[in-house]
Design an enzyme around this catalytic site. Structure first.
Site: not given
Ligand code: TYM
Length: 326
Positions: A115, A196, A199
């Site tokens: 990032k 990957k 968003k």
């Molecule tokens: P975020 O919004 O980036 O992603 C949310 C979830 O989607 C999964 N993910 C994917 N899985 C498979 N293939 C992909 N291309 C892909 N892109 C995203 C992520 O692994 C995630 O599970 N940091 C976290 C948000 C968060 C969180 C937490 C999660 C904040 N606090 C506490 C668990 C526990 C996140 O990546 O959000």
């Protein structure tokens, strides 16, 4: 016997794509429905502030993600659904964790490095401290398991390191959380299947509420070129999606064609687009209905924050006592 506790969250940076669905939301719904765990699922709106954002868009995306949670099958009567910012204990515990986490642990995180590279003009302290807040999100609820996609495995590992460090320095408070899947999933970008699906690159994404025509257009453009060894990461990604969303007949047909070396990408793409559009037809309708009822969504979030706070408040009390805050 005490029920297991499961917790996870998704950032409110945009509506959800198929990687978020398969890596996270689909598992949330399955865990909720098997009825064996207490479930806490939140929307990480504070984490959404770590990359450039517009206040109006943030508000819109937050409500969209709430509607998507429910449209995909999360039930506010069975799961606690809440916004991270509405449970103040998250930010408070994050500060405590920031004060015990060595800078080096934060700087070595792959997501921070990626990032920081992507947003060279906005490498803010929040981006660096992201995993400390994420550890607070998790450890406040002392969950047994945290369902996330593959890209978050390193952050879960850091939450274990922080829990261990806190317990050793101040006395036992936190159990160490585990990943939910032994082999977490990673769905790849449609535009560049070596990266990957993310968003931050909307062109690479299939959003789960995309209309059938958009799905067809995006999948049609998906890169399936072969590399030097004759392998196609793009085709593997599409076949992987077919395995999740395809009809039984389509899965068998295209796997056979691949084995015989007669796979036609245009046919695979057409079939996959039809199956994905069909899979999410009901979801799209439900999401629209829910977004037309913002007062209901606000009620769900209010009730969720109240229930989440009951647990979070108690953990923070223990933490303050251990570290000497009055
Ligand atoms: P975020 O919004 O980036 O992603 C949310 C979830 O989607 C999964 N993910 C994917 N899985 C498979 N293939 C992909 N291309 C892909 N892109 C995203 C992520 O692994 C995630 O599970 N940091 C976290 C948000 C968060 C969180 C937490 C999660 C904040 N606090 C506490 C668990 C526990 C996140 O990546 O959000």
């Amino acid at each position: 016997m005490k029920k297991e506790r499961i917790l996870s969250g998704i950032r409110a940076t945009s509506k959800l794509h198929i990687g978020n669905y398969l890596g996270a939301l689909k598992q949330f719904v399955e865990i909720q429905n098997n009825g064996e765990a207490q479930c806490y699922f939140f929307i990480a709106d504070l984490h959404a502030l770590t990359t450039p954002f517009e206040p109006k868009e943030l508000r819109k995306h937050t409500l969209e993600v709430v509607a998507e949670y429910i449209a995909a099958g999360l039930d506010p009567k069975k799961s606690v659904i809440f916004l991270q910012n509405q449970v103040h204990e998250h930010s408070e515990l994050a500060w405590v964790f920031e004060c015990i986490t060595p800078l080096g642990e934060l700087e070595r995180m792959t997501q921070f490095k990626d990032k920081a590279q992507q947003h060279k003009t906005n490498i803010n302290a929040g981006l660096l401290c992201y995993p400390a807040l994420m550890s607070a999100d998790i450890l406040l609820y002392k969950p047994n398991k945290v369902p996330v996609g593959d890209d978050q495995t390193q952050h879960i590992e850091l939450s274990r390191i922080i829990a261990r460090k806190f317990n050793k320095q101040f006395g036992q408070v936190f159990p160490e959380p585990k990943n939910y899947l032994l082999k977490p999933l990673r769905i790849m970008s449609l535009a560049d299947p070596t990266k990957k699906m993310s968003k931050s690159d909307p062109k690479s994404c299939l959003f789960i509420d995309d209309e059938p025509n958009t799905i067809r257009e995006k999948i049609k453009k998906a890169v399936t070129a072969t590399d030097g060894t004759g392998k196609s990461a793009g085709a593997e990604n599409l076949l992987g999606l077919l395995a999740h969303f395809g009809s039984h007949a389509h899965i068998e047909h295209f796997n056979d064609m691949q084995q015989m070396g007669t796979l036609k990408f245009s046919e695979l793409k057409e079939a996959l687009a039809t199956d994905i559009a069909e899979h999410f037809a009901e979801f799209r309708e439900k999401k629209k209905e829910l977004l037309a009822r913002p007062e209901y969504l606000a009620e769900v979030l209010g009730e969720g924050a109240r229930k989440a706070r009951e647990v979070a408040r108690e953990t923070l009390r223990e933490v303050k006592e251990k570290i000497g805050l009055l």
